[in-house]
Motif scaffolding. Structure first.
Motif, PDB file in Angstrom:
ATOM      1  N   GLU A 135       0.815  -1.200   0.000  1.00  0.00           N
ATOM      2  CA  GLU A 135       0.000   0.000   0.000  1.00  0.00           C
ATOM      3  C   GLU A 135       0.857   1.262   0.000  1.00  0.00           C
ATOM      4  O   GLU A 135       0.565   2.237  -0.664  1.00  0.00           O
ATOM      5  CB  GLU A 135      -0.912   0.001   1.219  1.00  0.00           C
ATOM      6  N   LYS A 136       1.926   1.188   0.807  1.00  0.00           N
ATOM      7  CA  LYS A 136       2.797   2.370   0.888  1.00  0.00           C
ATOM      8  C   LYS A 136       3.752   2.432  -0.295  1.00  0.00           C
ATOM      9  O   LYS A 136       4.498   3.412  -0.443  1.00  0.00           O
ATOM     10  CB  LYS A 136       3.618   2.332   2.196  1.00  0.00           C
ATOM     11  N   GLY A 137       3.761   1.382  -1.077  1.00  0.00           N
ATOM     12  CA  GLY A 137       4.645   1.385  -2.225  1.00  0.00           C
ATOM     13  C   GLY A 137       6.088   1.098  -1.852  1.00  0.00           C
ATOM     14  O   GLY A 137       7.013   1.528  -2.542  1.00  0.00           O
ATOM     15  N   ILE A 138       6.309   0.420  -0.726  1.00  0.00           N
ATOM     16  CA  ILE A 138       7.683   0.129  -0.320  1.00  0.00           C
ATOM     17  C   ILE A 138       8.103  -1.210  -0.921  1.00  0.00           C
ATOM     18  O   ILE A 138       7.354  -2.193  -0.900  1.00  0.00           O
ATOM     19  CB  ILE A 138       7.806   0.063   1.218  1.00  0.00           C
ATOM     20  N   ASP A 139       9.309  -1.246  -1.427  1.00  0.00           N
ATOM     21  CA  ASP A 139       9.838  -2.468  -2.013  1.00  0.00           C
ATOM     22  C   ASP A 139      10.070  -3.509  -0.913  1.00  0.00           C
ATOM     23  O   ASP A 139      10.783  -3.241   0.051  1.00  0.00           O
ATOM     24  CB  ASP A 139      11.167  -2.123  -2.713  1.00  0.00           C
ATOM     25  N   PRO A 140       9.487  -4.705  -1.017  1.00  0.00           N
ATOM     26  CA  PRO A 140       9.688  -5.726   0.027  1.00  0.00           C
ATOM     27  C   PRO A 140      11.166  -6.085   0.228  1.00  0.00           C
ATOM     28  O   PRO A 140      11.567  -6.473   1.317  1.00  0.00           O
ATOM     29  CB  PRO A 140       8.898  -6.930  -0.480  1.00  0.00           C
ATOM     30  N   HIS A 141      11.954  -5.905  -0.845  1.00  0.00           N
ATOM     31  CA  HIS A 141      13.400  -6.151  -0.689  1.00  0.00           C
ATOM     32  C   HIS A 141      13.969  -5.353   0.456  1.00  0.00           C
ATOM     33  O   HIS A 141      14.793  -5.823   1.234  1.00  0.00           O
ATOM     34  CB  HIS A 141      14.165  -5.745  -1.957  1.00  0.00           C
ATOM     35  N   VAL A 142      13.548  -4.125   0.498  1.00  0.00           N
ATOM     36  CA  VAL A 142      14.099  -3.222   1.532  1.00  0.00           C
ATOM     37  C   VAL A 142      13.710  -3.726   2.908  1.00  0.00           C
ATOM     38  O   VAL A 142      14.543  -3.772   3.832  1.00  0.00           O
ATOM     39  CB  VAL A 142      13.571  -1.780   1.301  1.00  0.00           C
ATOM     40  N   LEU A 143      12.455  -4.139   3.036  1.00  0.00           N
ATOM     41  CA  LEU A 143      11.997  -4.647   4.336  1.00  0.00           C
ATOM     42  C   LEU A 143      12.792  -5.887   4.739  1.00  0.00           C
ATOM     43  O   LEU A 143      13.243  -6.016   5.887  1.00  0.00           O
ATOM     44  CB  LEU A 143      10.510  -4.985   4.271  1.00  0.00           C
ATOM     45  N   ILE A 144      12.979  -6.758   3.787  1.00  0.00           N
ATOM     46  CA  ILE A 144      13.700  -8.005   4.106  1.00  0.00           C
ATOM     47  C   ILE A 144      15.131  -7.707   4.523  1.00  0.00           C
ATOM     48  O   ILE A 144      15.632  -8.216   5.519  1.00  0.00           O
ATOM     49  CB  ILE A 144      13.665  -8.963   2.894  1.00  0.00           C
ATOM     50  N   SER A 145      15.766  -6.807   3.740  1.00  0.00           N
ATOM     51  CA  SER A 145      17.167  -6.539   4.096  1.00  0.00           C
ATOM     52  C   SER A 145      17.267  -5.820   5.431  1.00  0.00           C
ATOM     53  O   SER A 145      18.200  -6.059   6.211  1.00  0.00           O
ATOM     54  CB  SER A 145      17.865  -5.750   2.977  1.00  0.00           C
ATOM     55  N   ASN A 146      16.270  -4.994   5.745  1.00  0.00           N
ATOM     56  CA  ASN A 146      16.258  -4.360   7.071  1.00  0.00           C
ATOM     57  C   ASN A 146      16.179  -5.419   8.169  1.00  0.00           C
ATOM     58  O   ASN A 146      16.907  -5.365   9.169  1.00  0.00           O
ATOM     59  CB  ASN A 146      15.062  -3.410   7.208  1.00  0.00           C
ATOM     60  N   LEU A 147      15.254  -6.353   7.953  1.00  0.00           N
ATOM     61  CA  LEU A 147      15.073  -7.418   8.941  1.00  0.00           C
ATOM     62  C   LEU A 147      16.364  -8.228   9.119  1.00  0.00           C
ATOM     63  O   LEU A 147      16.787  -8.519  10.233  1.00  0.00           O
ATOM     64  CB  LEU A 147      13.934  -8.344   8.515  1.00  0.00           C
ATOM     65  N   LEU A 148      16.979  -8.529   7.981  1.00  0.00           N
ATOM     66  CA  LEU A 148      18.217  -9.315   8.042  1.00  0.00           C
ATOM     67  C   LEU A 148      19.304  -8.568   8.799  1.00  0.00           C
ATOM     68  O   LEU A 148      20.013  -9.134   9.639  1.00  0.00           O
ATOM     69  CB  LEU A 148      18.692  -9.641   6.630  1.00  0.00           C
ATOM     70  N   ASN A 149      19.418  -7.256   8.495  1.00  0.00           N
ATOM     71  CA  ASN A 149      20.417  -6.442   9.186  1.00  0.00           C
ATOM     72  C   ASN A 149      20.215  -6.487  10.696  1.00  0.00           C
ATOM     73  O   ASN A 149      21.177  -6.637  11.457  1.00  0.00           O
ATOM     74  CB  ASN A 149      20.334  -4.993   8.722  1.00  0.00           C
ATOM     75  N   GLU A 150      18.951  -6.317  11.096  1.00  0.00           N
ATOM     76  CA  GLU A 150      18.667  -6.319  12.524  1.00  0.00           C
ATOM     77  C   GLU A 150      19.021  -7.662  13.157  1.00  0.00           C
ATOM     78  O   GLU A 150      19.607  -7.713  14.239  1.00  0.00           O
ATOM     79  CB  GLU A 150      17.193  -5.993  12.753  1.00  0.00           C
ATOM     80  N   ALA A 151      18.664  -8.722  12.409  1.00  0.00           N
ATOM     81  CA  ALA A 151      18.947 -10.059  12.935  1.00  0.00           C
ATOM     82  C   ALA A 151      20.456 -10.251  13.128  1.00  0.00           C
ATOM     83  O   ALA A 151      20.929 -10.780  14.138  1.00  0.00           O
ATOM     84  CB  ALA A 151      18.389 -11.113  11.989  1.00  0.00           C
ATOM     85  N   LEU A 152      21.239  -9.758  12.152  1.00  0.00           N
ATOM     86  CA  LEU A 152      22.686  -9.882  12.251  1.00  0.00           C
ATOM     87  C   LEU A 152      23.221  -9.114  13.444  1.00  0.00           C
ATOM     88  O   LEU A 152      24.105  -9.552  14.168  1.00  0.00           O
ATOM     89  CB  LEU A 152      23.350  -9.379  10.975  1.00  0.00           C
TER      90      LEU A 152
END
Lengths: 546, 311
Positions: A520-537
């Motif tokens: 809806e917000k037009g955000i690329d899911p790639h960005v969300l995934i990489s954010n999540l991965l970064n946090e996990a790391l």
């Protein structure tokens, strides 16, 4: 600051005259002094005298003194309501000499207009005749001359003036005495034929004329013959010595006598009676509106109230500026149709929906073919082709203008491409929604809630190029490689990595709500995934440190 | 998704106002198109017989006021926009864009001439005619068009908030002039080009006596023409007060009787309540009454007494 008055576009001021303190002439100043001394018995008169000359132009004008003249030399001109004039740069010139001893107000010169036969002239034996019919003569046969029934002006001429610069020769014209009386101004009229004017043209004039300038002007006292084309000759004549010969003067007219006048300046022009006069032309014009006069045939009767509906319609059309034109219909009948150009005599109605099947207020207010712009009046069975002609005209003129036609064609193609891209963006959204939710929202609610800024960015020129390229890869090239796949692109044109397709099958990474929100917000899911991965790391790093 | 379903969906998408707003931005026309349509709006290349279909509408020596029919202009532009392929998608797209394009090109048209003349500053914001504003103009068919290049036509409007720069002002050919104003003028003034200051009288036309244009010689309006009831005062000068008695009727001289003329003008000045400063008229005052520039005539717009299109 300007003390000038505004006359039309010009700023200027008029003054009656500029009379010099001492008119030109030869003067003698005398001093008498009487001394009486009683004791020595001296009684004596002392006298001294001094002659002096106040100089001013007399037989010719100084070079460059003429600022302007009307009519122009050689011009064809209608001057039946306009006075010829001449303007001098020296504001004192018309008053520099005195016409008569007791008359300082009158200018000593006059601008006189002659027809050629009003001047007595014999062309020189050798050489061409002078177009202004003037003759250069020695001063001896001009000033104080009186022989052969020819009379010159009575002038006092200083000896020095006669001989300075060689023998004095002057330009002269010969006029019959009674002609002169007919044409010359009266002495009392002379002052009204000269004035001084100060003009301020600021910077809007050529050098030499710009800024504040004072000029003297002489007006002629004669209009052109409104009924006859004929040549005229203008002479600025010296009236010195002629005061009594002017009309109303004391000198009797001797019929047959020729007067020999000094001409200071002369030019010739042609009076054109058929020439164009602004005032007459403008006053002849009729003002009106663009409609044909409606004259009902006698058989219609005199009272428009009793006209039939069809006749009333005809009258109405005439009043609204329509013209009836022959109309050869497509099916072969010969008829007539009403036509009105873009100019109307009455306040025109704005017809927003020329295509009648379209409701007013809807966006579809465009006419898509000439035929659709034909207005048919069912009551009278007549056609109005005005707007059909306009439509056809717009199309033809544009086709004739290659750059414009090309620009419109390109604009349309680009627009269509953008709509197709837009359609795909929306279709993709619907597809994803369907995958995530099992069902897609209705198109309208989707369009209501879309992030338009994002779409707008996506549709800007370079982005549109990307989409076009993706489109090419997915459809044309894909089809070329894999064969026709029933309209479905080989790869998703909007999701080349295919990741978005699998959003629902990555439950551990992004949940359904996060995917929907991102969409809806037009955000690329790639960005969300990489954010999540970064946090996990980061988290795991912290754990290790402990 | 079948092809047919695709078009149905696109139609549905295009009907949404959000999409329509978006398209006005992302699919706007470029300046080549805007300028061309503006030229069409000013009827630049439309043949004259399509403007004036019957020569009786514009006889010689006529000035004809008109309104410009916006529907006609719309049809003209729609015709121009019909260039290119005309699939149903093309048609839908053009329809969505048509109104914006019309508005944009009429704004371009309103500024076009001022821009070319470098007078854009005169068409300031708030003064610029709104799109779809009713514009009006005149056609002038007279020898003065060709004989007096530089002819000035000055419109007067009911409102001050109108740009002084006409949208179009062009000689269409010999003796034919078109002027389109940004609003409906109440009256117009036709002025002789101010090429030179001239002296003389005004031709009353036909057999009528010549006329003197009276000007103020005192007070704050010195130099301006005497105006009464909105019209310049023209004093009739009968030939008896103008010319000397002609001795030979077959060979008239047209020499002015300055003495009688100045006295007649003085009387007329007194009559017009603007007497000369002194008991007699002075040479400078006389010269001012004889100034002949620029000659001008005011025509009031006969359309204003007329109704709307009859229904």
């Amino acid at each position: 600051m300007s003390d000038l008055n505004t006359i039309g576009e010009l700023k200027m001021r008029f003054v009656d005259n500029t009379i010099p303190a001492l008119p030109a002439g030869t003067y003698e100043i005398e001093v008498h002094h009487t001394i009486t001394e009683h004791s020595y018995k001296i009684e004596k008169d002392y006298t001294a005298s001094q002659r002096f000359v106040v100089k001013a132009p007399r037989f010719t004008l100084p070079v460059g003194v003429v600022q302007s003249q009307f009519p122009l030399q050689g011009a064809d001109v209608d001057f039946h309501v306009n006075l010829p004039y001449i303007v001098f740069r020296h504001e004192h010139l018309p008053w520099a000499r005195s016409l008569a001893n007791d008359d300082l107000l009158s200018p000593w010169m006059a601008l006189m207009i002659f027809t050629p036969n009003e001047l007595v002239y014999s062309p020189p034996n050798n050489g061409d005749p002078n177009p202004t019919r003037a003759t250069v003569r020695s001063i001896d046969v001009v000033a104080n001359y009186s022989q052969n029934n020819i009379k010159g002006p009575v002038l006092y001429i200083d000896d020095a003036e006669k001989t300075a610069g060689g023998p004095l020769k002057v330009e002269t014209i010969d006029v019959l005495a009674d002609t002169f009386r007919q044409l010359a101004p009266q002495q009392t009229e002379l002052q009204y034929l000269a004035h001084v004017r100060t003009v301020d043209s600021a910077g809007n004039a050529a050098d030499g004329e710009a800024g504040k300038q004072t000029y003297a002007a002489l007006l002629a006292n004669r209009f052109g013959d409104p009924a006859k084309d004929q040549p005229y000759i203008a002479h600025v004549v010296s009236l010195e010595g002629w005061a009594n010969y002017l009309p109303g003067g004391s000198e009797p007219v001797v019929t047959g006598q020729t007067l020999r006048l000094v001409s200071l300046y002369s030019w010739n022009f042609t009076g054109k009676a058929a020439g164009i006069s602004f005032g007459a032309l403008v006053k002849n014009m009729t003002a009106g509106t663009l409609k044909l006069p409606f004259v009902a045939p006698a058989s219609w009767g005199s009272d428009p109230q009793n006209y039939s509906a069809a006749r009333k319609e005809v009258q109405k059309k005439y009043n609204n500026g329509y013209v009836a034109m022959d109309y050869d219909t497509r099916t072969g009948e010969e008829s007539f149709a009403w036509y009105r150009g873009p100019f109307t005599p009455t306040v025109p109605l704005l017809i927003k929906n020329l295509e009648p099947q379209v409701k007013e207020g809807e966006y579809l207010t465009r006419v898509s073919s000439a035929d659709k712009a034909i207005i048919y009046d069912a009551e009278t069975g007549t056609f109005d082709h005005s707007y059909a002609v306009a439509w056809e005209m717009g199309r033809m003129l544009t086709l004739a203008n290659r750059p414009a036609a090309l620009a419109i064609w390109q604009w349309k193609n680009t627009g269509i491409q953008k709509i197709q891209t837009l359609n795909r963006i929306i279709a993709d959204k619907q597809k994803k929604q369907r995958k995530l939710l099992g069902t897609a929202a209705p198109l309208k609610s989707l369009l209501d809630t879309m992030n338009w800024q994002q779409v707008k960015d996506d549709l800007t020129d370079d982005q549109a190029g990307t989409y076009t390229f993706m489109d090419y890869l997915g459809r044309t090239l894909g089809k070329h490689i894999l064969g026709d796949r029933d309209e479905q692109p080989v790869v998703s044109v909007l999701d080349p990595t295919g990741l978005q397709q699998h959003g629902d099958s990555m439950p551990g990474v992004l949940n359904k709500e996060a995917m929907l929100a991102a969409m809806e917000k037009g955000i690329d899911p790639h960005v969300l995934i990489s954010n999540l991965l970064n946090e996990a790391l980061k988290l795991s790093g912290k754990t290790n440190e402990q | 998704m079948s092809k047919h379903a695709g078009i149905t969906q696109i139609r549905e998408i295009l009907e949404h106002t959000n999409i329509q707003t978006l398209l006005q931005d992302v699919a706007a026309t470029d300046s080549t198109i805007d300028n061309w349509l503006a030229r069409l709006i000013l009827l630049g290349d439309v043949p004259f017989q399509n403007l004036v279909a019957d020569s009786r509408l514009l006889p010689p020596d006529a000035i004809r006021f008109f309104y410009v029919d916006p529907t006609w202009l719309y049809a003209l532009i729609d015709g121009a926009l019909s260039i290119g392929s005309d699939t149903s998608l093309d048609s839908l797209f053009t329809s969505v864009m048509a109104e914006t394009i019309r508005d944009k090109s009429s704004l371009t048209a309103n500024k076009m001439r001022a821009k070319l003349l470098g007078l854009e500053s005169l068409v300031t914001a708030g003064m610029e005619p709104a799109q779809n504003n009713l514009v009006a103009g005149l056609l002038l068919r007279s020898q003065i068009v060709t004989a007096f290049p530089g002819l000035k036509i000055v419109p007067a409007y009911a409102s001050d908030a109108v740009s002084s720069v006409p949208l179009r002002y062009e000689a269409l050919g010999k003796d034919l002039l078109i002027v389109i104003f940004p609003a409906v003028p109440v009256s117009i003034k036709i002025q002789q080009p101010p090429h030179g200051l001239q002296f003389g009288l005004a031709d009353g036309g036909g057999a009528k006596p010549y006329q003197a244009r009276l000007r103020y010689v005192t007070g704050s309006h010195v130099g301006e023409q005497v105006v009464k009831d909105g019209r310049a005062v023209l004093a009739e000068i009968p030939n008896a007060d103008l010319f000397r008695t002609e001795t030979d009727a077959s060979n008239k001289k047209y020499v002015l009787n300055i003495g009688a003329l100045k006295e007649k003008i003085r009387q007329e000045m007194v009559k017009a309540a603007t007497p000369p400063a002194g008991p007699a008229i002075s040479p400078a005052e006389f010269a001012m009454q004889m100034i002949d520039t620029p000659e001008e005539v005011v025509f009031s717009n006969p359309q204003l007494q007329q109704q709307n299109d009859e229904q």
